[in-house]
Design a protein around this motif. Structure first.
Motif, short mmCIF file in Angstrom:
data_model
loop_
_atom_site.label_atom_id
_atom_site.label_comp_id
_atom_site.label_asym_id
_atom_site.label_seq_id
_atom_site.Cartn_x
_atom_site.Cartn_y
_atom_site.Cartn_z
N ARG A 65 0.83 -1.20 0.00
CA ARG A 65 0.00 0.00 0.00
C ARG A 65 0.88 1.26 0.00
N LEU A 124 -6.55 9.94 -4.67
CA LEU A 124 -6.99 10.67 -3.48
C LEU A 124 -6.18 10.27 -2.25
N ALA A 125 -5.83 8.99 -2.17
CA ALA A 125 -5.01 8.53 -1.04
C ALA A 125 -3.64 9.20 -1.05
N PHE A 136 -7.27 0.33 -2.78
CA PHE A 136 -7.82 1.68 -2.96
C PHE A 136 -9.14 1.73 -3.72
N GLY A 137 -9.58 0.61 -4.24
CA GLY A 137 -10.84 0.57 -4.96
C GLY A 137 -10.71 0.90 -6.43
N SER A 138 -9.86 1.85 -6.76
CA SER A 138 -9.72 2.30 -8.15
C SER A 138 -8.50 3.20 -8.27
N LYS A 139 -8.22 3.60 -9.51
CA LYS A 139 -7.15 4.57 -9.73
C LYS A 139 -7.47 5.88 -9.01
N GLU A 140 -8.71 6.31 -9.06
CA GLU A 140 -9.10 7.54 -8.37
C GLU A 140 -8.89 7.42 -6.87
N GLY A 141 -9.19 6.24 -6.31
CA GLY A 141 -8.98 6.04 -4.88
C GLY A 141 -7.51 6.18 -4.51
N HIS A 188 -4.16 12.58 0.43
CA HIS A 188 -4.36 12.46 1.88
C HIS A 188 -3.05 12.15 2.60
#
Length: 228
Positions: A21, A68-69, A60-65, A72
């Motif tokens: 991660r 955003l991570a 992360f669920g997706s590229k967008e996730g 953050h």
């Protein structure tokens, strides 16, 4: 048993999942900075992290996730460095215990912490490229960074300057001065390569950071000096 060996036994090693991660977030900071959200592919991100392609949706669920991570992660790191002094300022303001000397001392502490974060942090280069990309092409990550770092720091600077300049916090001249001071720090972040070359330095060492911080204090003291 040595102290170092004892520490290794008591501090658990990160799990493989946690390590993957973190590597994906580090890759995201680099790849999204270079190619933007649209230009970055999940294959590029996974390859840069040395991870399986399926690790992105898993963590992360997706590229967008992941995008955003990454934003953050910058905010969380900044908050861990800045929250002690920001909290101190907010408590002092709430208790109305800030005279001129106390406000000046807090402003200097805020400057020192912020400059150390922006200039002296080991992660500053990767953050800089990511944030610059978001400045040029604002996306959802920009909103996270703006609200999580930029607005909070600017608000604290502005409130302290209003006290020192004896002006209302909403006075545009106070806000402009706050941005001017922040800009003296951020130039080493946004134009670090040029600054190093112009200064004849190879890197921003701890000693050179102290030189920058000393000059920042002098400049701020001139800005807030009482008019005679």
């Amino acid at each position: 048993m040595t102290i170092q060996a004892a520490k290794r036994e008591t501090i658990p090693a990160p799990s493989r999942g946690e390590d993957t991660r973190q590597r994906l977030i580090e890759a995201a900071l680099e790849i999204f900075a270079a190619y933007g959200f649209e230009g970055a592919s999940t294959r590029m991100l996974a390859d840069r992290a040395g991870a399986n392609l399926a690790a992105i949706p898993y963590h992360f669920g997706s590229k967008e996730g992941l995008y955003l991570a990454a934003a953050h992660s910058i905010v969380e790191a900044a908050e861990s460095e800045m929250s002690p002094v920001i909290g101190k300022i907010e408590r002092a303001l709430a208790q109305r215990k800030l005279d001129r000397d106390a406000a000046a001392a807090l402003l200097h502490e805020l400057l020192e912490r912020f400059s150390a974060l922006v200039i002296g942090s080991p992660q500053a280069d990767s953050w800089s490229r990511f944030v610059l990309r978001e400045q040029l092409q604002p996306g959802a990550a920009f909103e996270i960074i703006f609200e999580g770092i930029m607005r909070k720091n600017a608000r604290a600077f502005t409130k302290l300057l209003a006290i020192l300049l004896k002006r209302p916090e909403g006075d545009p001249r106070v806000a402009v001065r706050a941005q001017t001071i922040l800009g003296e720090i951020l130039v080493f972040h946004s134009s670090g390569t040029a600054a190093l070359r112009l200064l004849g330095w190879k890197e921003f060492s701890a000693a050179r950071l102290k030189v920058i911080q000393a000059i920042l204090r002098e400049n701020v003291d001139r800005i807030v000096a009482p008019v005679k």
